[in-house]
Scaffold this active site. Sequence first.
Site, mmCIF file in Angstrom:
data_model
loop_
_atom_site.group_PDB
_atom_site.id
_atom_site.type_symbol
_atom_site.label_atom_id
_atom_site.label_comp_id
_atom_site.label_asym_id
_atom_site.label_seq_id
_atom_site.Cartn_x
_atom_site.Cartn_y
_atom_site.Cartn_z
ATOM 1 N N TYR A 250 5.294 7.383 -5.414
ATOM 2 C CA TYR A 250 5.511 6.136 -5.620
ATOM 3 C C TYR A 250 5.512 5.760 -6.872
ATOM 4 O O TYR A 250 4.565 5.955 -7.463
ATOM 5 C CB TYR A 250 4.419 5.207 -4.691
ATOM 6 C CG TYR A 250 4.588 3.658 -4.786
ATOM 7 C CD1 TYR A 250 5.631 3.009 -4.044
ATOM 8 C CD2 TYR A 250 3.521 2.974 -5.527
ATOM 9 C CE1 TYR A 250 5.799 1.663 -4.116
ATOM 10 C CE2 TYR A 250 3.730 1.685 -5.348
ATOM 11 C CZ TYR A 250 4.932 0.982 -4.832
ATOM 12 O OH TYR A 250 5.133 -0.479 -4.806
ATOM 13 N N ASP B 100 3.910 9.742 -14.352
ATOM 14 C CA ASP B 100 3.585 8.412 -13.835
ATOM 15 C C ASP B 100 2.171 8.802 -13.589
ATOM 16 O O ASP B 100 1.484 9.111 -12.382
ATOM 17 C CB ASP B 100 4.445 8.106 -12.743
ATOM 18 C CG ASP B 100 3.854 6.711 -12.149
ATOM 19 O OD1 ASP B 100 2.880 6.289 -12.621
ATOM 20 O OD2 ASP B 100 4.534 6.106 -11.165
ATOM 21 N N LYS C 114 -3.532 0.302 -13.372
ATOM 22 C CA LYS C 114 -4.603 0.375 -12.511
ATOM 23 C C LYS C 114 -5.888 0.549 -13.571
ATOM 24 O O LYS C 114 -6.380 -0.649 -14.016
ATOM 25 C CB LYS C 114 -4.780 1.529 -11.698
ATOM 26 C CG LYS C 114 -3.739 1.268 -10.653
ATOM 27 C CD LYS C 114 -3.253 1.997 -9.555
ATOM 28 C CE LYS C 114 -2.326 1.565 -8.547
ATOM 29 N NZ LYS C 114 -1.349 2.411 -8.090
HETATM 30 C C1 LIG Z 1 0.244 2.062 -8.086
HETATM 31 C C2 LIG Z 1 1.113 2.763 -8.534
HETATM 32 C C3 LIG Z 1 2.062 2.221 -9.201
HETATM 33 C C4 LIG Z 1 2.744 0.629 -9.201
HETATM 34 O O1 LIG Z 1 1.661 0.045 -10.061
HETATM 35 P P1 LIG Z 1 1.605 -1.753 -9.360
HETATM 36 O O2 LIG Z 1 0.491 -2.089 -10.445
HETATM 37 O O3 LIG Z 1 1.251 -1.637 -8.136
HETATM 38 O O4 LIG Z 1 3.028 -2.378 -9.917
HETATM 39 C C5 LIG Z 1 3.300 3.143 -10.079
HETATM 40 N N1 LIG Z 1 3.182 4.294 -9.865
HETATM 41 C C6 LIG Z 1 2.013 4.811 -9.418
HETATM 42 C C7 LIG Z 1 1.807 6.299 -9.233
HETATM 43 C C8 LIG Z 1 1.051 4.091 -8.601
HETATM 44 O O5 LIG Z 1 -0.121 4.536 -8.038
#
Ligand SMILES: *Cc1c(COP(=O)(O)O)cnc(C)c1O
Length: 462
Positions: free
Chosen positions: A176, A271, A299
Amino acid sequence: MQMFVILLQNTLGAGGMGAQNSLESPTEYGYTARMVESEKLFERACCVIPGGVNSPVRAFRRLERAPFFVSRAKGCHLTDEDGKQYIDYVGTWGPAILGHAPECVLEAVQAAIPQGLGYGIPTRVEVEMAETVCRWFPSVEKVRMTNSGTEATMSAVRLARGYTGRKYVIKFEGCYHGHVDSLLVSAGSGALTHGEPDSAGVPEEFAALTIALPYNDTAAVAAAFARYPGQIACVIVEPYPGNAGFYLPRPGFLEFLREITARHGALLIFDEVMTGFRISPAGVQGKVGITPDLTTLGKIIGGGLPVGAFGGRREVMDCVSPLGPVYQAGTLSGNPVAMAAGLAQLRYLEAHDSYTRLEMLGARLEEGVRRILRDLALPLTFKRSGSMFCLFFSTEDVYDLRTAMRGDFEMFRRYFLSMLEQGVYVAPSPYETGFLSTAHTEADVDATLAAMQRALAKVRQM
Ligand SMILES: *Cc1c(COP(=O)(O)O)cnc(C)c1O
């Protein structure tokens, strides 16, 4: 395994969550679990917010009950609108690595507020944040702040396309990367929980430039590069996938991605929105010693406030506007209150040997879980690295989306509800990662294991 699942399905089967387990009646744990205030709020919320929530997994929809509404949080504890306390393993979905509302972050925010809430003009704290990120992540020579992880991945992919002049993007099923149109293809997290790994509203033309491949499948990656020679802009990957449960790369998989992207002139994007500052100070890349071209963060970097970032090699980052032709912007990006919160969290992490503590807590939890599974002769799959973990309701190894989805949902649901009833909040979906924080104590972990023992014993019996 098949036998095992069928057996469980039969025993869990029809009429399962009977009256004796109704959350409206007093439970065997000695209190009434009916959530009067939360249910009232949820009813109101559903009238004015789609599904009653501002992000889908919060709705508990597949769990067939209302979510609890939180009124306050401190350390590893949440308190809901009915005054019930929970030990929390969701940690705001990742940011709360020091627990909720840590003093160091509260103090930094309180000190920042009187200076103004944001100006849209450069500030000192943005420089300090960028210097900190570049110091922690050797692969990041320059970094740009955003307001969410989604913005970070969207910008990084645009930058990769702008820098290489190529169109195609490789991603992995179950990973994701936020709710970016072109990345909502076989996506994990909420998209998966609600059975929509491919979102409506994303025209096939948008998704046509995204190549989604099974995680850990080097042959599939090699085949894609062979099929689209000179046309792949980047490979974006969660180096430790945490949005379809939590599982790990096979030895050599990430190294392979580094090698093949370099060989074909494509960029490698890690990511690390979830794993950055979590798996190690420099995320997974710091642990495994691989240098991606670009990294996305989020995060933890915001200390609980809305922050994301993308950064990497100087030569690539210098293609971003105003130095280069790749446009990227944000009215509130680098907001001084958010920067102060994030910096305070990072500085605390660095100053307190936090990763040793997180590993100690993680190891204690893992040892306990494995003992419980052994004692109950319930050979479920458990994955962990540092303070991230996931219990899969499946007895087979998990290494990609397909194997992550083999788990028994009904079994998970019963486990989740029993844990909640006992005052332990684990992620309300089998496709999410559990997080420990430095605010959890050994006693919290032991209490959690005791609850887990009861929950799993019950699930086993049914
Ligand atoms: C949470 C997450 C996102 C998206 O971040 P948001 O602040 O919710 O837009 C993207 N990549 C990874 C791996 C994530 O865990």
